[in-house]
Motif scaffolding. Structure first.
Motif, PDB file in Angstrom:
ATOM      1  N   ILE A  28       1.026  -1.190  -0.085  1.00  0.00           N
ATOM      2  CA  ILE A  28      -0.102  -0.014   0.025  1.00  0.00           C
ATOM      3  C   ILE A  28       0.965   1.203   0.125  1.00  0.00           C
ATOM      4  N   GLY A  29       1.816   1.477   0.710  1.00  0.00           N
ATOM      5  CA  GLY A  29       2.912   2.551   1.007  1.00  0.00           C
ATOM      6  C   GLY A  29       3.452   2.693  -0.170  1.00  0.00           C
ATOM      7  N   LEU A  30       3.740   1.748  -1.130  1.00  0.00           N
ATOM      8  CA  LEU A  30       4.721   1.899  -2.107  1.00  0.00           C
ATOM      9  C   LEU A  30       3.918   2.538  -3.311  1.00  0.00           C
ATOM     10  N   GLU A  31       2.847   1.707  -3.394  1.00  0.00           N
ATOM     11  CA  GLU A  31       1.678   2.290  -4.516  1.00  0.00           C
ATOM     12  C   GLU A  31       1.157   3.818  -4.207  1.00  0.00           C
ATOM     13  N   PHE A  32       1.221   4.045  -3.272  1.00  0.00           N
ATOM     14  CA  PHE A  32       0.704   5.554  -2.701  1.00  0.00           C
ATOM     15  C   PHE A  32       1.877   6.543  -2.880  1.00  0.00           C
ATOM     16  N   GLY A  33       3.004   6.110  -2.707  1.00  0.00           N
ATOM     17  CA  GLY A  33       4.276   6.967  -2.547  1.00  0.00           C
ATOM     18  C   GLY A  33       4.708   7.019  -3.959  1.00  0.00           C
ATOM     19  N   GLN A  34       4.586   6.076  -4.837  1.00  0.00           N
ATOM     20  CA  GLN A  34       4.967   6.562  -6.384  1.00  0.00           C
ATOM     21  C   GLN A  34       3.932   7.368  -7.020  1.00  0.00           C
ATOM     22  N   MET A  35       2.645   6.926  -6.653  1.00  0.00           N
ATOM     23  CA  MET A  35       1.582   7.861  -7.311  1.00  0.00           C
ATOM     24  C   MET A  35       1.645   9.061  -6.877  1.00  0.00           C
ATOM     25  N   TYR A  36       1.891   9.390  -5.519  1.00  0.00           N
ATOM     26  CA  TYR A  36       1.862  10.902  -5.219  1.00  0.00           C
ATOM     27  C   TYR A  36       3.138  11.576  -5.851  1.00  0.00           C
ATOM     28  N   ARG A  37       4.196  10.843  -5.778  1.00  0.00           N
ATOM     29  CA  ARG A  37       5.221  11.550  -6.666  1.00  0.00           C
ATOM     30  C   ARG A  37       5.169  11.776  -7.966  1.00  0.00           C
ATOM     31  N   ARG A  38       4.317  11.021  -8.729  1.00  0.00           N
ATOM     32  CA  ARG A  38       4.028  11.469 -10.309  1.00  0.00           C
ATOM     33  C   ARG A  38       2.865  12.499 -10.299  1.00  0.00           C
ATOM     34  N   PHE A  39       2.144  12.473  -9.454  1.00  0.00           N
ATOM     35  CA  PHE A  39       1.444  13.477  -9.248  1.00  0.00           C
ATOM     36  C   PHE A  39       2.063  14.864  -9.165  1.00  0.00           C
ATOM     37  N   GLY A  40       3.182  15.088  -8.375  1.00  0.00           N
ATOM     38  CA  GLY A  40       4.055  16.224  -8.262  1.00  0.00           C
ATOM     39  C   GLY A  40       4.549  16.500  -6.682  1.00  0.00           C
ATOM     40  N   SER A  41       4.024  15.573  -5.851  1.00  0.00           N
ATOM     41  CA  SER A  41       4.692  15.780  -4.545  1.00  0.00           C
ATOM     42  C   SER A  41       5.956  15.242  -4.303  1.00  0.00           C
ATOM     43  N   LYS A  42       6.514  15.896  -3.118  1.00  0.00           N
ATOM     44  CA  LYS A  42       7.743  15.289  -2.637  1.00  0.00           C
ATOM     45  C   LYS A  42       7.353  14.024  -1.894  1.00  0.00           C
ATOM     46  N   VAL A  43       8.112  12.978  -1.926  1.00  0.00           N
ATOM     47  CA  VAL A  43       7.738  11.819  -1.230  1.00  0.00           C
ATOM     48  C   VAL A  43       8.882  11.373  -0.440  1.00  0.00           C
ATOM     49  N   THR A  44       8.393  10.924   0.939  1.00  0.00           N
ATOM     50  CA  THR A  44       9.526  10.096   1.712  1.00  0.00           C
ATOM     51  C   THR A  44       8.695   8.694   2.119  1.00  0.00           C
ATOM     52  N   ILE A  45       9.354   7.771   1.940  1.00  0.00           N
ATOM     53  CA  ILE A  45       8.722   6.688   2.459  1.00  0.00           C
ATOM     54  C   ILE A  45       9.633   6.134   3.708  1.00  0.00           C
ATOM     55  N   VAL A  46       9.155   5.728   4.661  1.00  0.00           N
ATOM     56  CA  VAL A  46       9.737   5.415   5.890  1.00  0.00           C
ATOM     57  C   VAL A  46       9.346   3.896   6.227  1.00  0.00           C
ATOM     58  N   GLU A  47      10.337   3.120   6.430  1.00  0.00           N
ATOM     59  CA  GLU A  47      10.097   1.589   6.425  1.00  0.00           C
ATOM     60  C   GLU A  47      11.009   1.026   7.788  1.00  0.00           C
ATOM     61  N   ARG A  48      10.281   0.452   8.739  1.00  0.00           N
ATOM     62  CA  ARG A  48      11.094  -0.053  10.036  1.00  0.00           C
ATOM     63  C   ARG A  48      12.167  -0.793   9.791  1.00  0.00           C
ATOM     64  N   GLY A  49      12.044  -1.813   8.581  1.00  0.00           N
ATOM     65  CA  GLY A  49      12.753  -2.898   8.449  1.00  0.00           C
ATOM     66  C   GLY A  49      14.173  -2.534   7.754  1.00  0.00           C
ATOM     67  N   PRO A  50      15.070  -3.276   7.414  1.00  0.00           N
ATOM     68  CA  PRO A  50      16.121  -3.252   6.529  1.00  0.00           C
ATOM     69  C   PRO A  50      16.103  -3.063   5.090  1.00  0.00           C
ATOM     70  N   ARG A  51      14.945  -3.273   4.525  1.00  0.00           N
ATOM     71  CA  ARG A  51      14.307  -3.185   3.142  1.00  0.00           C
ATOM     72  C   ARG A  51      12.977  -3.240   2.960  1.00  0.00           C
ATOM     73  N   LEU A  52      12.660  -2.560   1.790  1.00  0.00           N
ATOM     74  CA  LEU A  52      11.244  -2.570   1.265  1.00  0.00           C
ATOM     75  C   LEU A  52      10.709  -3.925   1.213  1.00  0.00           C
ATOM     76  N   ILE A  53       9.321  -4.137   1.169  1.00  0.00           N
ATOM     77  CA  ILE A  53       8.344  -5.245   0.879  1.00  0.00           C
ATOM     78  C   ILE A  53       9.504  -6.770   1.267  1.00  0.00           C
ATOM     79  N   HIS A  54       9.569  -6.617   2.676  1.00  0.00           N
ATOM     80  CA  HIS A  54      10.214  -7.712   3.390  1.00  0.00           C
ATOM     81  C   HIS A  54       9.884  -8.985   2.932  1.00  0.00           C
ATOM     82  N   ARG A  55       8.602  -9.343   2.688  1.00  0.00           N
ATOM     83  CA  ARG A  55       8.366 -10.845   2.361  1.00  0.00           C
ATOM     84  C   ARG A  55       8.981 -11.248   0.791  1.00  0.00           C
ATOM     85  N   GLU A  56       9.315 -10.339   0.076  1.00  0.00           N
ATOM     86  CA  GLU A  56       9.954 -10.598  -1.281  1.00  0.00           C
ATOM     87  C   GLU A  56      11.394 -10.896  -1.098  1.00  0.00           C
ATOM     88  N   ASP A  57      12.104 -11.394  -2.314  1.00  0.00           N
ATOM     89  CA  ASP A  57      13.543 -11.641  -2.164  1.00  0.00           C
ATOM     90  C   ASP A  57      14.105 -10.390  -2.354  1.00  0.00           C
TER      91      ASP A  57
END
Length: 459
Positions: free
Chosen positions: A181-210
């Motif tokens: 959810i966070g990544l989809e909204f983040g890229q979406m609003y960046r493309r609309f023209g917002s500055k975007v910062t994505i904050v993740e507690r873990g050491p990498r994004l979408i931790h369930r992926e490789d």
């Protein structure tokens, strides 16, 4: 006065209306209860509205790249957020209206609008009405999780649901949550023209992926100017004038991210806390999800749970499959079960990620001998021709059985391409079934056989 039915369905998400149609078609007298908008999360605040917004963001992104294709736009590309929202609202409301019309049009079906609460294992109260049925189906979905984050009660914030009301462009959007959810909204609003910062507690994004998928997605987002802050494991929030400041860790000289608006995208919780489940004796787990067996039956005979509230899948397609499993067992004498399905889902950033089966990490943990094939999208003709060659394909095969165990397709139309592999997996056929197939040129899918012809043992 008690109203008696042969079945009561609580909630009109992806599973409820379809089951209502089947039960009605079988001649049963049924009741459907909905406390809000018909269609559930997908139609109102999830898949349909968000993917409509993603489409608008993609159009803006492609327009800005027009010169690469020899197309001159005649000036800076701007986005009218009120029109973007209006388009989203129109599509979402039409879908919700169609679901309501479908449900209300069922024969022998009475619709109750209000909040349902169990009074016993087979009675449900909705306002002044008491509904009784031998069969009760719970399809109440979930909602955004608001985490116990210090200072959060003193700052304004959005969730994925309340973001649906936004008709302006945030100057700087801070997104807490580095998953789907966070990544989809983040890229979406960046493309609309917002500055975007994505904050993740873990050491990498979408931790369930490789790890390679996580890194590739991060690279894609950062290339568009999104600031990604990982290892943010001590989150807090405070106001600073008109801004919101998110503390990222608790060390000396702690990192902070300041922005104008805050979006929480850290997961979801089931809507089961106010159903009176304890009066029915229906068991839930520690997170509030209703416990079900392979046929979606709860511990109480005659009570089933479908969709997000049962913890057996958090997607529209898993909810619909829940309906199919229940209907098959109840009406068709067709013993289907939850474990029949293969995990499959997509991340709808651009380019999208299509995922089926095991990750490579999961396959390694299974102890199997593995064959792995990878191919960058830069070596996919259709992707190069479209000017959208970011990402890669990866497939994992059991070396002994030749069965496909899983795949990650991060690239243009990856969310569609991955189904050719999924269908072979459901057929329980060897990978050669598709590696020897002749596909149409020029497409992205035509490279799937080529990918499978270049498998290598995992070292």
């Amino acid at each position: 006065m008690t109203q008696r039915f042969e079945a009561v369905i609580i909630g009109t998400g992806q599973a409820g209306p379809a089951l209502a149609a089947r039960l009605s078609g079988a001649g049963m007298k049924i009741a459907v209860v909905e406390r809000g908008r018909f269609g559930g999360t997908c139609v109102n605040t999830g898949c349909i509205p968000t993917k409509t917004l993603v489409a608008s963001a993609y159009a803006a992104h492609l327009a800005r790249r027009g010169e690469e294709y020899g197309v001159m736009t005649g000036g800076p590309v701007t986005v009218d957020m009120k029109k973007v929202k209006a388009r989203k609202d129109q599509i979402s409301q039409r879908s919700s209206g169609n679901v309501e019309k479908w449900v209300r049009g069922q024969a022998n079906c009475t619709v109750y609008q209000g909040h349902a609460r169990f009074e016993s294992a087979h009675t449900v109260r909705v306002g002044d009405a008491l509904l009784e049925a031998e069969r009760i189906f719970i399809n109440v979905g979930g909602r955004a999780l608001v985490p116990p984050m210090p200072g959060l009660d003193h700052v304004p914030y959005f969730t994925n649901s309340t973001m649906m009301d936004v008709d302006f462009l945030p100057e700087h959007l801070i997104v807490v949550g580095g998953s789907y959810i966070g990544l989809e909204f983040g890229q979406m609003y960046r493309r609309f023209g917002s500055k975007v910062t994505i904050v993740e507690r873990g050491p990498r994004l979408i931790h369930r992926e490789d790890e390679d998928v996580s890194q590739a997605v991060r690279d894609i987002l950062e290339a568009e100017g999104i600031d990604v802050q990982l290892d943010s494991n001590c989150l807090s929030a405070r106001r600073d004038g008109s801004n919101v400041v998110v503390g990222l860790d608790c060390s000396n000289g702690a990192r902070e991210a300041a922005g104008t608006h805050l979006l929480l995208a850290v997961g979801r919780v089931p809507n089961t806390d106010d159903l009176g489940l304890e009066k029915a004796g229906v068991e839930t787990d520690a997170h509030g999800y209703i416990k079900v067996d392979e046929h979606l039956r709860t511990n109480v005979p005659g009570v089933w749970a479908m969709g997000d509230c049962n913890g057996r899948g958090a997607f529209t397609h898993t909810a619909y499959n829940d309906y199919e499993i229940i209907a098959a067992n109840l009406l068709d004498n067709d013993p289907r079960k939850v474990s029949d399905r293969i995990p499959a889902y997509a991340l709808f950033v651009d380019p999208p990620l299509g995922r089926v089966g095991m990750t490579l990490n999961e396959a390694k943990q299974s102890g199997r001998k593995l064959l792995v094939g990878t191919r960058p999208m830069t070596r996919v003709g259709r992707a190069v021709e479209k000017g959208e060659s970011l990402g890669f394909m990866k497939v994992i095969v059991d070396a002994d059985t030749k069965r496909i165990l899983g795949a990650s397709i991060l690239g243009v139309t990856g969310d569609e391409v991955v189904h050719s592999l999924l269908d072979v997996m459901y057929a329980n056929a060897p990978y050669t079934t598709i590696s020897r197939a002749m596909h149409i040129h020029p497409t992205v899918t035509e490279l799937v056989p080529t990918l499978l012809q270049d498998l290598h043992p995992l070292e």
